[in-house]
Write an enzyme that holds these catalytic residues in place. Sequence first.
Site, mmCIF file in Angstrom:
data_model
loop_
_atom_site.group_PDB
_atom_site.id
_atom_site.type_symbol
_atom_site.label_atom_id
_atom_site.label_comp_id
_atom_site.label_asym_id
_atom_site.label_seq_id
_atom_site.Cartn_x
_atom_site.Cartn_y
_atom_site.Cartn_z
ATOM 1 N N ASP A 24 2.478 14.909 10.903
ATOM 2 C CA ASP A 24 2.663 15.373 9.442
ATOM 3 C C ASP A 24 3.393 16.760 9.494
ATOM 4 O O ASP A 24 2.887 17.675 9.109
ATOM 5 C CB ASP A 24 1.254 15.469 8.803
ATOM 6 C CG ASP A 24 0.425 14.334 8.882
ATOM 7 O OD1 ASP A 24 0.965 13.187 8.964
ATOM 8 O OD2 ASP A 24 -0.697 14.377 8.963
ATOM 9 N N LEU B 172 0.967 -1.179 -0.121
ATOM 10 C CA LEU B 172 -0.043 -0.103 0.027
ATOM 11 C C LEU B 172 0.824 1.256 -0.058
ATOM 12 O O LEU B 172 1.748 1.446 0.693
ATOM 13 C CB LEU B 172 -0.881 0.005 1.262
ATOM 14 C CG LEU B 172 -1.869 1.359 1.486
ATOM 15 C CD1 LEU B 172 -3.292 1.029 1.732
ATOM 16 C CD2 LEU B 172 -1.115 2.266 2.582
ATOM 17 N N ASP C 135 -0.115 8.551 1.745
ATOM 18 C CA ASP C 135 0.528 10.187 1.419
ATOM 19 C C ASP C 135 1.658 10.372 0.755
ATOM 20 O O ASP C 135 2.869 9.545 0.844
ATOM 21 C CB ASP C 135 0.547 10.706 2.721
ATOM 22 C CG ASP C 135 -0.506 10.750 3.650
ATOM 23 O OD1 ASP C 135 -1.297 10.011 3.435
ATOM 24 O OD2 ASP C 135 -0.320 11.051 4.842
ATOM 25 N N GLU D 15 -5.373 16.631 9.248
ATOM 26 C CA GLU D 15 -4.293 16.022 8.824
ATOM 27 C C GLU D 15 -3.519 16.622 7.893
ATOM 28 O O GLU D 15 -4.135 17.747 7.150
ATOM 29 C CB GLU D 15 -4.660 14.725 8.287
ATOM 30 C CG GLU D 15 -5.031 13.587 9.443
ATOM 31 C CD GLU D 15 -4.976 12.199 8.836
ATOM 32 O OE1 GLU D 15 -4.885 11.212 9.681
ATOM 33 O OE2 GLU D 15 -5.554 11.896 7.753
HETATM 34 C C1 FRU Z 1 -2.887 10.633 6.283
HETATM 35 C C2 FRU Z 1 -2.173 9.980 7.400
HETATM 36 C C3 FRU Z 1 -1.366 11.109 7.824
HETATM 37 C C4 FRU Z 1 -0.402 10.126 8.556
HETATM 38 C C5 FRU Z 1 -0.158 8.914 7.595
HETATM 39 C C6 FRU Z 1 0.122 7.849 8.071
HETATM 40 O O1 FRU Z 1 -3.400 9.619 5.129
HETATM 41 O O2 FRU Z 1 -3.444 9.657 8.206
HETATM 42 O O3 FRU Z 1 -1.899 11.802 8.949
HETATM 43 O O4 FRU Z 1 0.844 10.799 9.062
HETATM 44 O O5 FRU Z 1 -1.378 9.105 6.828
HETATM 45 O O6 FRU Z 1 0.327 6.876 6.919
#
Ligand code: FRU
Length: 493
Positions: free
Chosen positions: A168, A43, A46, A226
């Site tokens: 993030d 998978l 981000d 996020e």
């Molecule tokens: C967004 C998220 C971020 C996090 C990451 C984990 O899609 O949930 O907030 O850092 O994916 O994979």
Amino acid sequence: MREWTREERYRYLRDPQEVYPLFERISQSSYRQLFHNQAVTGLMNDPNGFVWHDNRWHLFYQWCPWGAVHGLKYWYHIVSKDLVTWKNLGICLIPDDGDGYDNKGAYSGSAFPIGDKMYLYYTGNHRDADWTRHAYTCLARLGDDGWTEKYPLPLFGANPNYTEHQRDPKIICLPGSDTYYMIIGAQTKEKTGCALIYASEDLQHGWTFAGELKVPGFEHFGDMWECPSIEHIGGKDVFLFCPQHMSLPGRGGSQNHNGYILGSMDWDTLTFTPDGQFHVLDFGFDSYAAACANNLQDADKAILIAWMGLPDVSYPTDEEDWAGCLTLPRELTVRGRRLIQQPLPELKKLRDERVETATNEAGAFRLPEAAELELDCRPGDVHLSLLADEAGEGGITIDYKEETREILVDRSGMKTRFNLSEGDSRMRPLESSLFHLRIFVDRSSIEIFVNDGDAVFTSRVFPTKEEHFAKITGDTFIRMWTLKPAVKDQFLI
Ligand code: FRU
């Protein structure tokens, strides 16, 4: 659908060969993309650390090697000279396999060069033995050999006045300022979304909490934000973020959104004063966690890449043990009160051959599996069926009604249905009559740019063998190209 145990999701990758059979298997899939970045195995979510450094573009993605499941996340590194063709460089940030700060994942973040070195800012997702979550903001330096050296201690831990949902980090560098900022997505103890700002005069040390970002009117807007960032584009400030667990009109049952507010940012008072409402960034079904590149040569420009996927949903390729891809890079500009997104001009390099759109008796023509269509439209209603069958029936449709100036994208005609709770159609009123469409079709995605970037609809689609035709009605002039491959399934871990 396959159920994953916690052990399976958080299994540590010890030897690349462990995923080689999976790589071999998924590279046979007819849904593997030809010109969009996708996970080497398992998978992708981000895009992270998008940055210009050392005469090339670096991009990383959140990667879980084992299958279509959100488990232990690594950063996987890809590079490009032109943002068109990409090369895999391999795994980059590896979570700790003991009790370290990132023992349950190197979560999303950003990158910034300091001198000739590149630094990665990311969230260390830590879980205690009793699975209590702790978030740390961590730093790593990318070595010349492509390996990263993590700083032994995090820059800071979670701010105790908020829940542990803090993640993030995005570095913001203001031209002419001695202070660097970092913006982090967070959640208040009352369970509302917010963003936290940290500041430092040195990118490697001394980061201190500067305060919570004030966004008047957005105090109760989702329960977690996020991937926040503040960009300066065409003289305007833009606050981009992903509010979670809230419904928005016209977005089906979707609970997670990626959008933006235009306004002005006062860095002294940490106040972002909106000049208008929250806009969805992309009107399609599958777009989230958009990231703008750091260290652009022109500080007033922005280039954005997003995850062509959504949290908490599944896709047809989950059964093949892979999921996720990234959007094409888009150039952002501000027009009036909207952000305009256009495919990067460089993407014209993808064009291979111009192909005729000779129609069959049903008025349909064959769509190549990697294609770009450009349509000039004269005033009046326009209807397109894409990825339809030979009779021009079904597929994903684009419907423009001159009377209301509304454009509607509907995927209910596709044979492979998924994420039904997200709804079948998305509508957007246009600023002016429809005059232009630019459409990029890859093996399992479609990106529709309307009126030179006034609206974008990005969606995953999984056509069957029969669904490779298009049919157009309306007063339009169409050009179509086959596109060259720009990504390669290459086993490099
Ligand atoms: C967004 C998220 C971020 C996090 C990451 C984990 O899609 O949930 O907030 O850092 O994916 O994979």
